[in-house]
Scaffold this motif. Structure first.
Motif, PDB file in Angstrom:
ATOM      1  N   LEU A 108       0.853  -1.173   0.000  1.00 18.90           N
ATOM      2  CA  LEU A 108       0.000   0.000   0.000  1.00 18.90           C
ATOM      3  C   LEU A 108       0.895   1.232   0.000  1.00 18.90           C
ATOM      4  O   LEU A 108       1.855   1.302   0.775  1.00 18.90           O
ATOM      5  CB  LEU A 108      -0.874  -0.007   1.253  1.00 18.90           C
ATOM      6  CG  LEU A 108      -1.867   1.120   1.398  1.00 18.90           C
ATOM      7  CD1 LEU A 108      -2.987   0.954   0.382  1.00 18.90           C
ATOM      8  CD2 LEU A 108      -2.448   1.097   2.799  1.00 18.90           C
ATOM      9  N   VAL A 109       0.590   2.175  -0.868  1.00 17.34           N
ATOM     10  CA  VAL A 109       1.355   3.413  -0.931  1.00 17.34           C
ATOM     11  C   VAL A 109       0.430   4.546  -0.493  1.00 17.34           C
ATOM     12  O   VAL A 109      -0.559   4.830  -1.173  1.00 17.34           O
ATOM     13  CB  VAL A 109       1.883   3.677  -2.366  1.00 17.34           C
ATOM     14  CG1 VAL A 109       2.666   4.973  -2.410  1.00 17.34           C
ATOM     15  CG2 VAL A 109       2.722   2.501  -2.846  1.00 17.34           C
TER      16      VAL A 109
ATOM     17  N   THR B 206      -5.413  -5.645   3.069  1.00 16.11           N
ATOM     18  CA  THR B 206      -4.503  -4.526   3.296  1.00 16.11           C
ATOM     19  C   THR B 206      -5.276  -3.279   3.717  1.00 16.11           C
ATOM     20  O   THR B 206      -4.842  -2.546   4.619  1.00 16.11           O
ATOM     21  CB  THR B 206      -3.670  -4.244   2.029  1.00 16.11           C
ATOM     22  OG1 THR B 206      -2.937  -5.431   1.700  1.00 16.11           O
ATOM     23  CG2 THR B 206      -2.704  -3.098   2.232  1.00 16.11           C
ATOM     24  N   LEU B 207      -6.418  -3.033   3.101  1.00 11.25           N
ATOM     25  CA  LEU B 207      -7.249  -1.888   3.503  1.00 11.25           C
ATOM     26  C   LEU B 207      -7.669  -2.035   4.961  1.00 11.25           C
ATOM     27  O   LEU B 207      -7.521  -1.096   5.754  1.00 11.25           O
ATOM     28  CB  LEU B 207      -8.479  -1.772   2.596  1.00 11.25           C
ATOM     29  CG  LEU B 207      -8.223  -1.369   1.153  1.00 11.25           C
ATOM     30  CD1 LEU B 207      -9.531  -1.390   0.369  1.00 11.25           C
ATOM     31  CD2 LEU B 207      -7.554  -0.012   1.059  1.00 11.25           C
ATOM     32  N   ALA B 208      -8.197  -3.196   5.320  1.00  9.33           N
ATOM     33  CA  ALA B 208      -8.643  -3.420   6.701  1.00  9.33           C
ATOM     34  C   ALA B 208      -7.495  -3.273   7.689  1.00  9.33           C
ATOM     35  O   ALA B 208      -7.661  -2.671   8.759  1.00  9.33           O
ATOM     36  CB  ALA B 208      -9.277  -4.805   6.829  1.00  9.33           C
ATOM     37  N   ASP B 209      -6.324  -3.786   7.349  1.00  8.47           N
ATOM     38  CA  ASP B 209      -5.160  -3.716   8.239  1.00  8.47           C
ATOM     39  C   ASP B 209      -4.667  -2.284   8.442  1.00  8.47           C
ATOM     40  O   ASP B 209      -3.927  -2.017   9.390  1.00  8.47           O
ATOM     41  CB  ASP B 209      -3.997  -4.550   7.681  1.00  8.47           C
ATOM     42  CG  ASP B 209      -4.248  -6.046   7.762  1.00  8.47           C
ATOM     43  OD1 ASP B 209      -5.209  -6.468   8.436  1.00  8.47           O
ATOM     44  OD2 ASP B 209      -3.476  -6.799   7.120  1.00  8.47           O
ATOM     45  N   ASN B 210      -5.072  -1.369   7.547  1.00  5.73           N
ATOM     46  CA  ASN B 210      -4.590   0.009   7.614  1.00  5.73           C
ATOM     47  C   ASN B 210      -5.683   1.032   7.908  1.00  5.73           C
ATOM     48  O   ASN B 210      -5.511   2.220   7.658  1.00  5.73           O
ATOM     49  CB  ASN B 210      -3.868   0.358   6.305  1.00  5.73           C
ATOM     50  CG  ASN B 210      -2.530  -0.327   6.227  1.00  5.73           C
ATOM     51  OD1 ASN B 210      -1.560   0.147   6.806  1.00  5.73           O
ATOM     52  ND2 ASN B 210      -2.469  -1.467   5.560  1.00  5.73           N
TER      53      ASN B 210
ATOM     54  N   ASP C 146      -5.065   2.520  -8.471  1.00 11.76           N
ATOM     55  CA  ASP C 146      -5.418   3.744  -7.737  1.00 11.76           C
ATOM     56  C   ASP C 146      -6.799   3.484  -7.167  1.00 11.76           C
ATOM     57  O   ASP C 146      -7.738   3.137  -7.896  1.00 11.76           O
ATOM     58  CB  ASP C 146      -5.411   4.954  -8.643  1.00 11.76           C
ATOM     59  CG  ASP C 146      -3.988   5.351  -9.064  1.00 11.76           C
ATOM     60  OD1 ASP C 146      -3.063   5.159  -8.243  1.00 11.76           O
ATOM     61  OD2 ASP C 146      -3.817   5.833 -10.184  1.00 11.76           O
ATOM     62  N   VAL C 147      -6.907   3.624  -5.845  1.00  9.04           N
ATOM     63  CA  VAL C 147      -8.103   3.191  -5.134  1.00  9.04           C
ATOM     64  C   VAL C 147      -8.667   4.346  -4.307  1.00  9.04           C
ATOM     65  O   VAL C 147      -7.939   4.975  -3.547  1.00  9.04           O
ATOM     66  CB  VAL C 147      -7.763   1.996  -4.197  1.00  9.04           C
ATOM     67  CG1 VAL C 147      -9.004   1.483  -3.489  1.00  9.04           C
ATOM     68  CG2 VAL C 147      -7.090   0.870  -4.978  1.00  9.04           C
ATOM     69  N   ARG C 148      -9.963   4.564  -4.447  1.00  7.54           N
ATOM     70  CA  ARG C 148     -10.673   5.546  -3.609  1.00  7.54           C
ATOM     71  C   ARG C 148     -11.169   4.778  -2.382  1.00  7.54           C
ATOM     72  O   ARG C 148     -11.816   3.751  -2.517  1.00  7.54           O
ATOM     73  CB  ARG C 148     -11.844   6.125  -4.394  1.00  7.54           C
ATOM     74  CG  ARG C 148     -12.690   7.102  -3.644  1.00  7.54           C
ATOM     75  CD  ARG C 148     -12.201   8.503  -3.628  1.00  7.54           C
ATOM     76  NE  ARG C 148     -11.910   9.013  -4.960  1.00  7.54           N
ATOM     77  CZ  ARG C 148     -11.063  10.013  -5.168  1.00  7.54           C
ATOM     78  NH1 ARG C 148     -10.434  10.581  -4.156  1.00  7.54           N
ATOM     79  NH2 ARG C 148     -10.819  10.444  -6.380  1.00  7.54           N
ATOM     80  N   VAL C 149     -10.805   5.256  -1.191  1.00  4.74           N
ATOM     81  CA  VAL C 149     -11.089   4.539   0.054  1.00  4.74           C
ATOM     82  C   VAL C 149     -11.880   5.404   1.032  1.00  4.74           C
ATOM     83  O   VAL C 149     -11.962   6.619   0.877  1.00  4.74           O
ATOM     84  CB  VAL C 149      -9.775   4.095   0.731  1.00  4.74           C
ATOM     85  CG1 VAL C 149      -9.041   3.092  -0.111  1.00  4.74           C
ATOM     86  CG2 VAL C 149      -8.878   5.275   1.048  1.00  4.74           C
ATOM     87  N   GLN C 150     -12.418   4.710   2.041  1.00  2.00           N
ATOM     88  CA  GLN C 150     -13.075   5.379   3.158  1.00  2.00           C
ATOM     89  C   GLN C 150     -12.460   4.871   4.451  1.00  2.00           C
ATOM     90  O   GLN C 150     -12.378   3.659   4.643  1.00  2.00           O
ATOM     91  CB  GLN C 150     -14.575   5.066   3.192  1.00  2.00           C
ATOM     92  CG  GLN C 150     -15.362   5.624   2.055  1.00  2.00           C
ATOM     93  CD  GLN C 150     -16.835   5.281   2.189  1.00  2.00           C
ATOM     94  OE1 GLN C 150     -17.250   4.510   3.046  1.00  2.00           O
ATOM     95  NE2 GLN C 150     -17.633   5.866   1.320  1.00  2.00           N
ATOM     96  N   PRO C 151     -12.028   5.785   5.322  1.00  2.00           N
ATOM     97  CA  PRO C 151     -11.549   5.332   6.630  1.00  2.00           C
ATOM     98  C   PRO C 151     -12.695   4.670   7.402  1.00  2.00           C
ATOM     99  O   PRO C 151     -13.854   5.015   7.223  1.00  2.00           O
ATOM    100  CB  PRO C 151     -11.098   6.622   7.335  1.00  2.00           C
ATOM    101  CG  PRO C 151     -10.882   7.597   6.223  1.00  2.00           C
ATOM    102  CD  PRO C 151     -11.871   7.224   5.151  1.00  2.00           C
ATOM    103  N   ILE C 152     -12.355   3.696   8.223  1.00  2.00           N
ATOM    104  CA  ILE C 152     -13.359   3.059   9.078  1.00  2.00           C
ATOM    105  C   ILE C 152     -13.777   4.071  10.123  1.00  2.00           C
ATOM    106  O   ILE C 152     -12.940   4.697  10.774  1.00  2.00           O
ATOM    107  CB  ILE C 152     -12.800   1.770   9.720  1.00  2.00           C
ATOM    108  CG1 ILE C 152     -12.521   0.738   8.634  1.00  2.00           C
ATOM    109  CG2 ILE C 152     -13.764   1.224  10.757  1.00  2.00           C
ATOM    110  CD1 ILE C 152     -11.860  -0.525   9.127  1.00  2.00           C
ATOM    111  N   ALA C 153     -15.095   4.225  10.295  1.00  3.03           N
ATOM    112  CA  ALA C 153     -15.619   5.181  11.285  1.00  3.03           C
ATOM    113  C   ALA C 153     -15.204   4.749  12.681  1.00  3.03           C
ATOM    114  O   ALA C 153     -15.262   3.579  13.034  1.00  3.03           O
ATOM    115  CB  ALA C 153     -17.133   5.257  11.183  1.00  3.03           C
TER     116      ALA C 153
END
Length: 87
Positions: A4-5, A44-48, A79-86
């Motif tokens: 993840l960058v 990777t998203l969940a871990d970060n 290239d990924v558009r993400v949402q932080p976990i609330a």
């Protein structure tokens, strides 16, 4: 096989880059291999601290890395558009 960058300072914090390798046994042309790479992305998203169920791939670019006896290797840039976990 992946990384993840984070976005550069001052840029859009919801746009990240995920880099994965397409090499034997995870070939570039295999739908099953792409499913595995997307599983890596979700983990990777969940871990970060990002929501692994709410993201979208904005772009996907493939770059050749190597040709070996066992097959070709590529690096895939998502290239990924993400949402932080609330919180």
């Amino acid at each position: 096989m992946s990384q993840l960058v984070p976005p550069p300072a001052g840029s859009d914090p919801t746009l990240i880059r995920f880099v994965a390798v397409a090499a034997p046994p995870y070939s570039l042309s295999s739908p099953d291999s792409e499913d595995v790479r997307l599983q890596w992305l979700r983990k990777t998203l969940a871990d970060n601290g990002y929501d692994p169920d709410h993201y979208s791939i904005v772009s996907r670019k493939v770059v050749a890395m190597d040709r070996a006896l066992l097959g070709e290797s590529h690096r895939i840039f998502y290239d990924v558009r993400v949402q932080p976990i609330a919180q």
